[in-house]
Design a protein around this motif. Sequence first.
Motif, PDB file in Angstrom:
ATOM      1  N   VAL A 245       0.841  -1.214   0.000  1.00  0.00           N
ATOM      2  CA  VAL A 245       0.000   0.000   0.000  1.00  0.00           C
ATOM      3  C   VAL A 245       0.863   1.246   0.000  1.00  0.00           C
ATOM      4  CG1 VAL A 245      -1.656   1.319   1.368  1.00  0.00           C
ATOM      5  CG2 VAL A 245      -1.982  -1.137   1.066  1.00  0.00           C
ATOM      6  N   GLY A 246       1.940   1.201   0.826  1.00  0.00           N
ATOM      7  CA  GLY A 246       2.827   2.387   0.871  1.00  0.00           C
ATOM      8  C   GLY A 246       3.455   2.672  -0.479  1.00  0.00           C
ATOM      9  N   MET A 247       3.921   1.571  -1.105  1.00  0.00           N
ATOM     10  CA  MET A 247       4.541   1.751  -2.415  1.00  0.00           C
ATOM     11  C   MET A 247       3.527   2.275  -3.427  1.00  0.00           C
ATOM     12  SD  MET A 247       6.895  -1.700  -2.577  1.00  0.00           S
ATOM     13  CE  MET A 247       7.421  -1.335  -4.247  1.00  0.00           C
ATOM     14  N   TYR A 248       2.276   1.778  -3.308  1.00  0.00           N
ATOM     15  CA  TYR A 248       1.243   2.215  -4.239  1.00  0.00           C
ATOM     16  C   TYR A 248       0.938   3.712  -4.039  1.00  0.00           C
ATOM     17  CZ  TYR A 248      -3.400   2.764  -6.289  1.00  0.00           C
ATOM     18  OH  TYR A 248      -4.474   3.221  -7.000  1.00  0.00           O
ATOM     19  N   LEU A 249       0.834   4.106  -2.778  1.00  0.00           N
ATOM     20  CA  LEU A 249       0.535   5.524  -2.502  1.00  0.00           C
ATOM     21  C   LEU A 249       1.665   6.430  -2.946  1.00  0.00           C
ATOM     22  CD1 LEU A 249      -1.122   5.183   1.037  1.00  0.00           C
ATOM     23  CD2 LEU A 249      -2.248   5.607  -1.150  1.00  0.00           C
ATOM     24  N   ASN A 250       2.904   5.972  -2.681  1.00  0.00           N
ATOM     25  CA  ASN A 250       4.043   6.785  -3.130  1.00  0.00           C
ATOM     26  C   ASN A 250       4.060   6.908  -4.648  1.00  0.00           C
ATOM     27  OD1 ASN A 250       4.982   7.228  -0.550  1.00  0.00           O
ATOM     28  ND2 ASN A 250       6.328   5.414  -0.535  1.00  0.00           N
ATOM     29  N   GLU A 254       3.722  10.406  -6.736  1.00  0.00           N
ATOM     30  CA  GLU A 254       4.740  10.808  -7.707  1.00  0.00           C
ATOM     31  C   GLU A 254       4.110  11.062  -9.077  1.00  0.00           C
ATOM     32  OE1 GLU A 254       8.992   9.178  -9.508  1.00  0.00           O
ATOM     33  OE2 GLU A 254       7.950   8.071  -7.919  1.00  0.00           O
ATOM     34  N   GLU A 255       3.170  10.192  -9.460  1.00  0.00           N
ATOM     35  CA  GLU A 255       2.491  10.389 -10.748  1.00  0.00           C
ATOM     36  C   GLU A 255       1.722  11.711 -10.756  1.00  0.00           C
ATOM     37  OE1 GLU A 255       0.041   7.010 -11.301  1.00  0.00           O
ATOM     38  OE2 GLU A 255       1.689   5.607 -11.753  1.00  0.00           O
ATOM     39  N   GLN A 258       4.137  14.674 -11.104  1.00  0.00           N
ATOM     40  CA  GLN A 258       4.617  14.796 -12.487  1.00  0.00           C
ATOM     41  C   GLN A 258       3.529  15.372 -13.413  1.00  0.00           C
ATOM     42  OE1 GLN A 258       5.981  10.909 -13.551  1.00  0.00           O
ATOM     43  NE2 GLN A 258       7.873  11.022 -12.304  1.00  0.00           N
ATOM     44  N   ALA A 259       2.269  14.940 -13.180  1.00  0.00           N
ATOM     45  CA  ALA A 259       1.163  15.445 -14.011  1.00  0.00           C
ATOM     46  C   ALA A 259       0.956  16.946 -13.807  1.00  0.00           C
ATOM     47  CB  ALA A 259      -0.116  14.674 -13.674  1.00  0.00           C
ATOM     48  N   ILE A 260       1.062  17.401 -12.528  1.00  0.00           N
ATOM     49  CA  ILE A 260       0.882  18.846 -12.241  1.00  0.00           C
ATOM     50  C   ILE A 260       1.995  19.643 -12.906  1.00  0.00           C
ATOM     51  CG2 ILE A 260       0.948  20.571 -10.388  1.00  0.00           C
ATOM     52  CD1 ILE A 260      -0.427  18.480  -8.606  1.00  0.00           C
ATOM     53  N   ALA A 261       3.242  19.132 -12.809  1.00  0.00           N
ATOM     54  CA  ALA A 261       4.386  19.848 -13.398  1.00  0.00           C
ATOM     55  C   ALA A 261       4.217  19.970 -14.910  1.00  0.00           C
ATOM     56  CB  ALA A 261       5.674  19.115 -13.045  1.00  0.00           C
ATOM     57  N   ALA A 262       3.733  18.857 -15.539  1.00  0.00           N
ATOM     58  CA  ALA A 262       3.544  18.894 -16.991  1.00  0.00           C
ATOM     59  C   ALA A 262       2.433  19.893 -17.353  1.00  0.00           C
ATOM     60  CB  ALA A 262       3.185  17.501 -17.494  1.00  0.00           C
ATOM     61  N   SER A 268      -1.721  24.559 -18.782  1.00  0.00           N
ATOM     62  CA  SER A 268      -3.089  24.020 -18.770  1.00  0.00           C
ATOM     63  C   SER A 268      -3.612  24.175 -17.345  1.00  0.00           C
ATOM     64  CB  SER A 268      -3.088  22.544 -19.182  1.00  0.00           C
ATOM     65  OG  SER A 268      -2.569  22.405 -20.489  1.00  0.00           O
ATOM     66  N   TRP A 269      -4.099  25.433 -17.081  1.00  0.00           N
ATOM     67  CA  TRP A 269      -4.413  25.789 -15.688  1.00  0.00           C
ATOM     68  C   TRP A 269      -5.635  25.032 -15.161  1.00  0.00           C
ATOM     69  CZ3 TRP A 269      -0.083  27.657 -14.744  1.00  0.00           C
ATOM     70  CH2 TRP A 269       0.592  28.486 -15.616  1.00  0.00           C
ATOM     71  N   ASP A 270      -6.561  24.718 -16.037  1.00  0.00           N
ATOM     72  CA  ASP A 270      -7.723  23.946 -15.573  1.00  0.00           C
ATOM     73  C   ASP A 270      -7.288  22.552 -15.070  1.00  0.00           C
ATOM     74  OD1 ASP A 270      -9.399  25.998 -16.195  1.00  0.00           O
ATOM     75  OD2 ASP A 270      -9.924  25.217 -18.192  1.00  0.00           O
ATOM     76  N   THR A 271      -6.355  21.968 -15.798  1.00  0.00           N
ATOM     77  CA  THR A 271      -5.862  20.637 -15.386  1.00  0.00           C
ATOM     78  C   THR A 271      -5.124  20.729 -14.068  1.00  0.00           C
ATOM     79  OG1 THR A 271      -5.612  20.015 -17.701  1.00  0.00           O
ATOM     80  CG2 THR A 271      -4.426  18.674 -16.079  1.00  0.00           C
ATOM     81  N   VAL A 272      -4.302  21.819 -13.926  1.00  0.00           N
ATOM     82  CA  VAL A 272      -3.556  22.011 -12.665  1.00  0.00           C
ATOM     83  C   VAL A 272      -4.512  22.110 -11.492  1.00  0.00           C
ATOM     84  CG1 VAL A 272      -2.024  23.537 -11.374  1.00  0.00           C
ATOM     85  CG2 VAL A 272      -1.588  23.088 -13.788  1.00  0.00           C
ATOM     86  N   LEU A 273      -5.607  22.956 -11.676  1.00  0.00           N
ATOM     87  CA  LEU A 273      -6.551  23.140 -10.563  1.00  0.00           C
ATOM     88  C   LEU A 273      -7.341  21.867 -10.283  1.00  0.00           C
ATOM     89  CD1 LEU A 273      -7.789  26.760 -11.376  1.00  0.00           C
ATOM     90  CD2 LEU A 273      -6.267  26.036  -9.537  1.00  0.00           C
ATOM     91  N   THR A 274      -7.576  21.048 -11.327  1.00  0.00           N
ATOM     92  CA  THR A 274      -8.291  19.785 -11.103  1.00  0.00           C
ATOM     93  C   THR A 274      -7.438  18.851 -10.275  1.00  0.00           C
ATOM     94  OG1 THR A 274      -9.482  20.028 -13.210  1.00  0.00           O
ATOM     95  CG2 THR A 274      -9.355  17.810 -12.234  1.00  0.00           C
ATOM     96  N   LEU A 275      -6.129  18.777 -10.611  1.00  0.00           N
ATOM     97  CA  LEU A 275      -5.227  17.915  -9.871  1.00  0.00           C
ATOM     98  C   LEU A 275      -4.903  18.427  -8.484  1.00  0.00           C
ATOM     99  CD1 LEU A 275      -2.724  16.999 -12.764  1.00  0.00           C
ATOM    100  CD2 LEU A 275      -4.466  15.511 -11.744  1.00  0.00           C
ATOM    101  N   ASP A 276      -4.807  19.746  -8.362  1.00  0.00           N
ATOM    102  CA  ASP A 276      -4.422  20.343  -7.069  1.00  0.00           C
ATOM    103  C   ASP A 276      -5.158  21.652  -6.946  1.00  0.00           C
ATOM    104  OD1 ASP A 276      -3.294  21.064  -4.727  1.00  0.00           O
ATOM    105  OD2 ASP A 276      -1.246  21.270  -5.486  1.00  0.00           O
ATOM    106  N   SER A 277      -6.332  21.631  -6.321  1.00  0.00           N
ATOM    107  CA  SER A 277      -7.200  22.819  -6.259  1.00  0.00           C
ATOM    108  C   SER A 277      -6.568  23.946  -5.433  1.00  0.00           C
ATOM    109  CB  SER A 277      -8.550  22.450  -5.658  1.00  0.00           C
ATOM    110  OG  SER A 277      -8.373  21.893  -4.352  1.00  0.00           O
ATOM    111  N   GLY A 278      -5.600  23.622  -4.594  1.00  0.00           N
ATOM    112  CA  GLY A 278      -4.972  24.637  -3.767  1.00  0.00           C
ATOM    113  C   GLY A 278      -3.711  25.210  -4.367  1.00  0.00           C
ATOM    114  N   ASN A 279      -3.438  24.905  -5.640  1.00  0.00           N
ATOM    115  CA  ASN A 279      -2.207  25.390  -6.281  1.00  0.00           C
ATOM    116  C   ASN A 279      -2.394  26.854  -6.657  1.00  0.00           C
ATOM    117  OD1 ASN A 279      -0.038  25.914  -8.083  1.00  0.00           O
ATOM    118  ND2 ASN A 279       0.126  23.674  -8.459  1.00  0.00           N
TER     119      ASN A 279
END
Length: 279
Positions: A245-250, A254-255, A258-262, A268-279
């Motif tokens: 479970v730990g490995m899965y969560l890590n 990480e995924e 990487q998605a937010i950075a891309a 693509s600000w809508d995607t950023v806010l969907t992934l991390d609404s507090g960004n």
Amino acid sequence: RPEIEREYAEAKAERERLVGEARSLMSQQEYTAVPRLFESLAKGLWNSEVQGLIEQAEQSDKEAAALLTEIKEQVRDRSYKGLLEKTERFLELRSDRDDIREIHATLSKRAAKRAEKQSARDKVRSAEILDEVRERMREKDFASVVMLLEDLPEGYETQESLDLQRKAQIRVEQSEKLLKQIDQAVKKGQTSRLLPKLDDYLKLVSTDERIESLREKLVDQQRAFQRKVKAGVAGVCVLVLAVTVGMYLNSRAEEKTQAIAAAVESQSWDTVLTLDSGN
């Protein structure tokens, strides 16, 4: 010399005649007459046959006299143990005694009645033994079966009793062999694989508290060991699950990073806010 040879031949012929006469006297139970018969024969002409006839006659006469005395004493004392055999033997030696023949006939009738009663008792006893043997076979008390059938009255053996005795004897031998192996294993401390032999042994005996107690002890030890094994396996499973479970969560975190950075890089600000609404 011819005269001596003739006399010797005549003496030998006379000896053969006397031997034949002696045999006739023996068959007529005239024992005392046999030794007197050879008194006229020169000692130098006595051979083993003559000597044997004399000894046999004297022994038979002596035995008959002794038996007659014993028979009279037992009849007088009303002591009948072994009397039938004595009268039978006496009549073989002296068949001319009607008084002994009458005693023998009376004793024979009594013996026949006793034998008839004993036969009836033996028949009942045999049936009782077979019933008990069948019950002991069902109870797996094979040692008792062997002992019971040894007490079966002579002449009352049947095919069933012989088959039961053979089966019981085989099982007794098997149980004794297993018990010896069990005791040797216990003595050496090699009890880890002893349960199958204990089970096989208990199938062959009606009860054995010592072996039953040993079996219960080994079963408890086996159960305790199995509980420890299960507890250890459960602990390992929990650990493996936690790590997975730990490995899965890590991996998921990480995924996501990487998605937010891309998305930021491509604005693509809508995607950023969907992934991390507090960004």
